[in-house]
Design an enzyme around this catalytic site. Structure first.
Site, PDB file in Angstrom:
ATOM      1  N   ASP A 197      28.995  34.436  33.744  1.00  0.00           N
ATOM      2  CA  ASP A 197      30.250  34.173  33.055  1.00  0.00           C
ATOM      3  C   ASP A 197      31.221  33.408  33.948  1.00  0.00           C
ATOM      4  OD1 ASP A 197      30.289  36.501  34.630  1.00  0.00           O
ATOM      5  OD2 ASP A 197      31.923  37.404  33.495  1.00  0.00           O
ATOM      6  N   GLU A 203      30.311  39.767  34.182  1.00  0.00           N
ATOM      7  CA  GLU A 203      30.557  40.378  35.500  1.00  0.00           C
ATOM      8  C   GLU A 203      32.044  40.402  35.809  1.00  0.00           C
ATOM      9  OE1 GLU A 203      31.639  40.614  39.578  1.00  0.00           O
ATOM     10  OE2 GLU A 203      31.739  38.740  38.450  1.00  0.00           O
ATOM     11  N   GLU A 204      32.749  39.349  35.430  1.00  0.00           N
ATOM     12  CA  GLU A 204      34.157  39.235  35.813  1.00  0.00           C
ATOM     13  C   GLU A 204      35.013  40.362  35.243  1.00  0.00           C
ATOM     14  OE1 GLU A 204      35.302  37.436  38.009  1.00  0.00           O
ATOM     15  OE2 GLU A 204      33.928  35.755  38.246  1.00  0.00           O
ATOM     16  N   ARG A 258      24.730  42.951  55.467  1.00  0.00           N
ATOM     17  CA  ARG A 258      25.099  44.063  56.331  1.00  0.00           C
ATOM     18  C   ARG A 258      24.490  45.340  55.771  1.00  0.00           C
ATOM     19  NH1 ARG A 258      30.017  44.882  57.876  1.00  0.00           N
ATOM     20  NH2 ARG A 258      30.046  47.140  57.746  1.00  0.00           N
TER      21      ARG A 258
END
Length: 424
Positions: free
Chosen positions: A86, A153-154, A193
């Site tokens: 998106d 997702e936003e 990480r």
């Protein structure tokens, strides 16, 4: 499990037509779609997967416009690679010849400009290229590969929507979920990480209720603009005065709206607040402080009603599984050499991809790759002007340089997947 050196040899002998994918990237960039509305993007993705004739089982319309391709290739691990698709309500100002000129109606029926200002077009293109490349290498690995393209997702709801819509009744449950994000880093660089990799996020719409009236008669009103201003200023003290300086936290007021013109005092004001944390106790303290400040200011101002505090989005804390991340680190270190940072800082931004794994108790690993032209990055760094001269995600100027960004994204997805797909 393959080693980084093995993967370098494998991938060097199997590649894709990057000219084709650069063209496809430009198409996605110039045709962005807002969250919940990614229909054309999903259709283009599905058509491309079918055109590969590689044996992908394609499942569409999951949790909205989500889709997944499944490539079965013998016995081994099931690895899911995820990309989001998106775009954002941002007016593009990059000046690119393929810049977006798209406008769309959002969920509030307001017409807004639309831009891929967070790089999801790069994520989609890289995953499509990786899907082709890994399919061409089927003789070199065994297992099940899932390429998943996530909507929304936003707004923080796409991964959960896919799970709630029966995603794992349609595709196999993955053993490992992998994902990536292009960032305002030097193109060609990549970082990961162990442990926390992205922050938890909470967003709210706060409505304050005053009493409207004539701008010349403020004594006959309860001004919600003044009330809102008090709330906004006091919220600035939450992190500086209520959170241990050794802990991470961000409180951002991204929107304050009230009234339509200068000579009318409105009857309400709306504030939109975003919170980022990386520790559960800190999060609890901040959310409690926000509610206390809002209610206290409303009472002090003589508000006409209790304030409304509505949760609008929520993102989980993204945590890289230690064992999985160590394996990815070994492969990335061997493949990318000095361009790989195994201890990149935990991002203050947030993601919902981990729900694709946590919904079934499966491990996840996420990493970042750079999209800033190397010359531009080095010049800005030399002048001490990275913040001023390098556009970050969500900026109207954010536009990853296509290469080597795209190649790095494709390589990373393939290296990570092949780390866990059994050598055949």
């Amino acid at each position: 499990m393959s080693t980084g050196k093995d993967l370098y040899s494998l991938l060097s002998s199997s590649n894709v037509d990057f000219d084709q994918y650069e063209t496809l990237y430009k198409h996605f960039h110039s045709h962005p779609e807002l969250s919940f509305q990614e229909a054309r993007t999903a259709s283009t993705i599905a058509a491309h997967l079918r055109s590969l004739n590689a044996g992908y089982e394609i499942h569409t319309s999951i949790g909205g416009h989500g889709l997944a391709g499944v490539l079965r290739n013998g016995t081994g691990k099931t690895v899911l690679l995820r990309a989001d698709m998106d775009a954002l309500p941002v007016k593009e100002d990059t000046g690119l010849d393929y810049a977006s000129k798209v406008t769309m109606r959002d969920n509030d029926d307001i017409v807004k400009p639309v831009m891929h200002a967070c790089g999801h077009d790069m994520h989609v293109t890289a995953l499509l290229a990786a899907a082709e490349r890994l399919a061409k290498m089927k003789n070199s690995w065994a297992g099940i590969l899932i390429v998943l393209f996530q909507p929304n997702e936003e707004r923080g709801g796409g991964a959960q929507a896919m799970v709630d819509d029966g995603l794992y009744s349609k595709i196999p449950i993955p053993d490992i979920v992998l994902g990536q994000h292009v960032m305002a880093m030097k193109a060609g660089d990549i970082g990961c990480r162990l442990g926390n990799i992205m922050s938890e996020a909470d967003s709210f719409k706060i409505t304050l209720f005053g009493r409207g009236g004539h701008g010349s008669m403020p004594h006959r009103t309860v001004d919600p603009v003044v009330m809102a201003a008090g709330v906004v200023m006091k919220l600035q003290t939450v992190v500086s005065r209520e959170v241990d300086p050794n802990q991470f936290a961000v409180v951002t007021v991204g929107s304050l709206q009230a009234g339509q013109t200068e000579n009318i005092i409105s009857d309400r004001a709306e504030i939109r607040v975003n919170v980022r944390t990386q520790d559960g106790e800190v999060r609890h303290r901040i959310l409690a402080a926000i509610r206390r400040i809002v209610k206290g200011e409303c009472e002090a101002s003589g508000a006409m009603d209790e304030p409304s505090i509505e949760v609008t989005t929520k993102f989980p804390l993204s945590v890289n599984d230690e064992s999985i991340a160590k394996s990815v680190h070994d492969s990335f270190g061997s493949f990318f050499g000095n361009c790989f940072d195994p201890d990149i800082a935990c991002s203050t931004a947030s993601e919902d991809y981990s729900i694709l794994g946590s919904s079934n108790g499966k491990p996840c690993c996420f990493w970042f790759f750079g999209g800033v032209d190397e010359k531009r990055w080095n010049e800005a760094k030399t002048r001490g002007r990275l913040a001023e001269d390098v556009a970050v995600n969500h900026s109207p100027f954010f536009a990853p340089v296509i290469q080597p960004t795209l190649k790095t994204g494709v390589d990373a997805l393939c290296v990570a997947a092949l780390t866990f797909l059994k050598s055949s």
